[in-house]
Motif scaffolding. Structure first.
Motif, PDB file in Angstrom:
ATOM      1  N   ALA A 256      42.146  35.778  56.822  1.00  0.00           N
ATOM      2  CA  ALA A 256      42.562  36.016  55.439  1.00  0.00           C
ATOM      3  C   ALA A 256      43.649  37.091  55.379  1.00  0.00           C
ATOM      4  O   ALA A 256      44.647  36.939  54.662  1.00  0.00           O
ATOM      5  CB  ALA A 256      41.357  36.424  54.599  1.00  0.00           C
ATOM      6  N   LEU A 257      43.469  38.153  56.141  1.00  0.00           N
ATOM      7  CA  LEU A 257      44.452  39.239  56.142  1.00  0.00           C
ATOM      8  C   LEU A 257      45.777  38.798  56.761  1.00  0.00           C
ATOM      9  O   LEU A 257      46.848  39.037  56.201  1.00  0.00           O
ATOM     10  CB  LEU A 257      43.891  40.445  56.908  1.00  0.00           C
TER      11      LEU A 257
ATOM     12  N   ALA B 226      49.289  38.211  54.701  1.00  0.00           N
ATOM     13  CA  ALA B 226      50.428  39.040  55.107  1.00  0.00           C
ATOM     14  C   ALA B 226      51.608  38.177  55.535  1.00  0.00           C
ATOM     15  O   ALA B 226      52.768  38.455  55.174  1.00  0.00           O
ATOM     16  CB  ALA B 226      50.014  39.972  56.246  1.00  0.00           C
ATOM     17  N   ALA B 227      51.337  37.105  56.293  1.00  0.00           N
ATOM     18  CA  ALA B 227      52.414  36.223  56.751  1.00  0.00           C
ATOM     19  C   ALA B 227      53.094  35.539  55.575  1.00  0.00           C
ATOM     20  O   ALA B 227      54.328  35.474  55.504  1.00  0.00           O
ATOM     21  CB  ALA B 227      51.864  35.185  57.728  1.00  0.00           C
ATOM     22  N   GLY B 228      52.310  35.020  54.646  1.00  0.00           N
ATOM     23  CA  GLY B 228      52.888  34.366  53.473  1.00  0.00           C
ATOM     24  C   GLY B 228      53.690  35.322  52.618  1.00  0.00           C
ATOM     25  O   GLY B 228      54.767  34.963  52.113  1.00  0.00           O
ATOM     26  N   SER B 229      53.194  36.523  52.460  1.00  0.00           N
ATOM     27  CA  SER B 229      53.923  37.527  51.676  1.00  0.00           C
ATOM     28  C   SER B 229      55.256  37.868  52.331  1.00  0.00           C
ATOM     29  O   SER B 229      56.301  37.968  51.660  1.00  0.00           O
ATOM     30  CB  SER B 229      53.071  38.796  51.538  1.00  0.00           C
TER      31      SER B 229
ATOM     32  N   ILE C  53      46.841  28.772  50.093  1.00  0.00           N
ATOM     33  CA  ILE C  53      46.992  28.395  51.500  1.00  0.00           C
ATOM     34  C   ILE C  53      45.775  28.840  52.312  1.00  0.00           C
ATOM     35  O   ILE C  53      45.094  28.026  52.931  1.00  0.00           O
ATOM     36  CB  ILE C  53      48.294  28.992  52.101  1.00  0.00           C
ATOM     37  N   VAL C  54      45.485  30.129  52.306  1.00  0.00           N
ATOM     38  CA  VAL C  54      44.400  30.657  53.142  1.00  0.00           C
ATOM     39  C   VAL C  54      43.040  30.118  52.707  1.00  0.00           C
ATOM     40  O   VAL C  54      42.267  29.613  53.533  1.00  0.00           O
ATOM     41  CB  VAL C  54      44.409  32.203  53.116  1.00  0.00           C
ATOM     42  N   VAL C  55      42.735  30.225  51.436  1.00  0.00           N
ATOM     43  CA  VAL C  55      41.417  29.789  50.948  1.00  0.00           C
ATOM     44  C   VAL C  55      41.199  28.287  51.146  1.00  0.00           C
ATOM     45  O   VAL C  55      40.134  27.881  51.639  1.00  0.00           O
ATOM     46  CB  VAL C  55      41.220  30.189  49.470  1.00  0.00           C
TER      47      VAL C  55
ATOM     48  N   VAL D 107      49.767  28.155  60.326  1.00  0.00           N
ATOM     49  CA  VAL D 107      49.542  28.349  61.760  1.00  0.00           C
ATOM     50  C   VAL D 107      49.053  29.762  62.045  1.00  0.00           C
ATOM     51  O   VAL D 107      48.150  29.966  62.872  1.00  0.00           O
ATOM     52  CB  VAL D 107      50.833  28.047  62.552  1.00  0.00           C
ATOM     53  N   ALA D 108      49.616  30.750  61.355  1.00  0.00           N
ATOM     54  CA  ALA D 108      49.181  32.139  61.551  1.00  0.00           C
ATOM     55  C   ALA D 108      47.722  32.311  61.141  1.00  0.00           C
ATOM     56  O   ALA D 108      46.939  32.998  61.824  1.00  0.00           O
ATOM     57  CB  ALA D 108      50.076  33.080  60.747  1.00  0.00           C
ATOM     58  N   THR D 109      47.326  31.688  60.038  1.00  0.00           N
ATOM     59  CA  THR D 109      45.949  31.808  59.540  1.00  0.00           C
ATOM     60  C   THR D 109      44.953  31.217  60.536  1.00  0.00           C
ATOM     61  O   THR D 109      43.973  31.864  60.928  1.00  0.00           O
ATOM     62  CB  THR D 109      45.816  31.096  58.186  1.00  0.00           C
ATOM     63  N   VAL D 110      45.201  29.978  60.949  1.00  0.00           N
ATOM     64  CA  VAL D 110      44.264  29.304  61.848  1.00  0.00           C
ATOM     65  C   VAL D 110      44.256  29.978  63.215  1.00  0.00           C
ATOM     66  O   VAL D 110      43.193  30.167  63.822  1.00  0.00           O
ATOM     67  CB  VAL D 110      44.623  27.811  61.982  1.00  0.00           C
ATOM     68  N   SER D 111      45.422  30.372  63.709  1.00  0.00           N
ATOM     69  CA  SER D 111      45.497  31.028  65.022  1.00  0.00           C
ATOM     70  C   SER D 111      44.749  32.352  65.014  1.00  0.00           C
ATOM     71  O   SER D 111      44.066  32.692  65.993  1.00  0.00           O
ATOM     72  CB  SER D 111      46.963  31.255  65.409  1.00  0.00           C
ATOM     73  N   ALA D 112      44.865  33.096  63.914  1.00  0.00           N
ATOM     74  CA  ALA D 112      44.148  34.373  63.820  1.00  0.00           C
ATOM     75  C   ALA D 112      42.645  34.156  63.841  1.00  0.00           C
ATOM     76  O   ALA D 112      41.891  34.904  64.485  1.00  0.00           O
ATOM     77  CB  ALA D 112      44.561  35.105  62.542  1.00  0.00           C
ATOM     78  N   MET D 113      42.196  33.121  63.158  1.00  0.00           N
ATOM     79  CA  MET D 113      40.767  32.814  63.130  1.00  0.00           C
ATOM     80  C   MET D 113      40.256  32.454  64.523  1.00  0.00           C
ATOM     81  O   MET D 113      39.220  32.942  64.982  1.00  0.00           O
ATOM     82  CB  MET D 113      40.501  31.666  62.155  1.00  0.00           C
TER      83      MET D 113
END
Length: 451
Positions: free
Chosen positions: A166-167, A171-174, A187-189, A372-378
């Motif tokens: 989530a973080l 942050a990436a989208g912002s 996107i994240v949710v 990609v950033a969200t899923v990769s971070a998870m």
């Protein structure tokens, strides 16, 4: 008495050798499979489907539907599993899931075939039954100690992965100009919401009620994130499986945690070879019964049917309610679904529930990078936190990745790509429970921010 000798003419010898050679070639051809389909049957099946399509006789009977799904699914699976590079990252599952969406979009799968598969897939709810057999089969054939410890421990990487994802995603989208609000809620949710039915639809209804925007418009915004997030998780899962082959110390090859030789899923290998179809059928009926219990709980109490079914299967196992024959039959049923049914289910999922235009919309650069950033971070967080609770890093990361899957079908694709289908019970926790928590928190947060 004079000894009689038989002479064989050269012509007879040649015919005998030719017959023997043809026999060997036929046996070799018959023993060559395309997926699970013997090559001669595959050739005839393709010819039949082409003929039915050309003559306008594609009907809705189950044999026709099975033939269509199997022919396309195992053809694409064989191609994906042989392509350079992509075969190492779950190429078969990727192609079977997403190529049918493109083929249907371009009209390269005949419209009648798309219709009969779609009607069958939706009206029969066969995907839920498939997931039920996989969940119940894997739970009932699992070691009781692994079950207790695994369910308790998996929440650590799941919770940590969700927070970090989530973080990072926000942050990436912002940073890419999407804005923190839109990045998080649209996107994240949706990525972590548990799929379309359990995630996107409740979110679209809730968001529409809070913001006043139409539900259809909201749904169109959140669907690309779900679709591309699922694709990202599939590729990452396949990559993790490849890493496990290079670094065996990081993986349990489907076992969630190191428990020596106590995994009864492996011990069931000695039981499943008895060929007792009674055990197989009995385990299948246990799965059907538990599934129907979940359906009834949904209708009466509005509890999610898969969660109820999973809970009941766990209780049955923990209370020593599973005899060796049911355990053996459960493992055989699970293996049957994995071998024969998973790819056809993914094909139907791609044709029916994965609209190509929505998928392509998710490839806008800013959206794609954020997803990609969200899923990769998870996934990375699941990998790094695994050792904290004595889990195998690769299995922990794959289960964390299922939190970004498209519900049950997404779990199948992710676990198929990594050859880790026995992790389905833990994946369902990530998808169903994790998704439900995510949707609830998101709706509460949006309502608070829009007061």
């Amino acid at each position: 008495m004079a000894e009689q000798t038989m002479t064989v003419s050269p012509g007879e010898t040649d015919r005998s050798q030719t017959s023997s050679t043809l026999g060997r070639l036929w046996r070799a051809f018959m023993d060559t499979d395309v997926g699970i389909i013997p090559a001669p049957a595959y050739v005839v099946l393709i010819a039949l489907l082409v003929t039915f399509s050309a003559t306008g006789h594609v009907g809705g009977e189950i044999a026709m539907v099975v033939g269509i799904m199997a022919a396309f699914a195992f053809t694409l699976g064989e191609i994906g599993n042989r392509l350079p590079v992509i075969r190492h990252i779950g190429g078969g599952a990727v192609l079977v899931t997403f190529v049918p969406s493109y083929l249907a979009y371009k009209g390269w799968i005949p419209a009648p075939a798309v219709k009969v598969v779609g009607d069958f897939f939706k009206s029969s709810n066969v995907l839920s039954l498939f997931i039920a057999v996989v969940i119940v089969g894997s739970i009932l054939s699992m070691d009781r100690t692994i079950l207790i410890k695994g369910f308790a421990k998996i929440f650590v990487p799941l919770a940590a992965g969700s927070v970090v994802a989530a973080l990072v995603g926000t942050a990436a989208g912002s940073a890419l100009g999407l804005g923190a609000f839109d990045s998080f809620f649209f996107i994240v949710v949706p990525i972590m919401g548990g799929g379309v039915g359990e995630g996107a639809i409740p979110l679209s209804i809730g968001y529409a009620g809070i913001t006043g925007v139409s539900q259809g418009e909201v749904l169109a915004r959140v669907l690309p994130a779900i679709l591309v997030g699922n694709l990202t998780a599939i590729i990452l899962a396949g990559s993790l499986s490849y890493l496990g082959k290079r670094r065996p110390s990081l993986t349990g090859e489907g076992r969630l945690q190191p428990v020596g030789d106590a995994d009864l899923t492996e011990q069931a290998n000695t039981l499943k070879t008895d060929g007792n179809m009674q055990n197989f059928a009995a385990a299948g009926m246990v799965a059907v019964t538990l599934y129907l219990c979940g359906v009834l709980a949904f209708h009466l109490l509005h509890f999610p049917a898969p969660v109820v079914m999973l809970f009941m299967a766990v209780v049955l196992k923990l209370c020593h309610g599973v005899t060796p024959r049911i355990q053996s039959g459960s493992y055989a049923a699970y293996k049957f679904c994995l071998t024969a049914v998973a790819y056809p289910m993914l094909f139907a999922f791609g044709v029916v529930l994965t609209p190509w235009d929505k998928l392509v919309a998710g490839f806008a650069p800013a959206n794609l990078i954020t997803i990609v950033a969200t899923v990769s971070a998870m996934v990375l967080t699941g990998f790094l936190t695994a050792r904290w609770v004595n889990l195998y890093p690769i299995e922990s990361a794959i289960v964390a990745g299922t939190h970004s899957g498209m519900g049950g079908a997404g779990d199948i694709a992710i676990l198929s790509a990594s050859n880790r289908m026995r992790l389905m019970p833990f994946a369902q926790i990530a998808t169903r429970i994790g998704g439900g928590i995510t949707v609830t928190i998101a709706l509460l947060a949006m309502a608070y921010l829009n007061r």
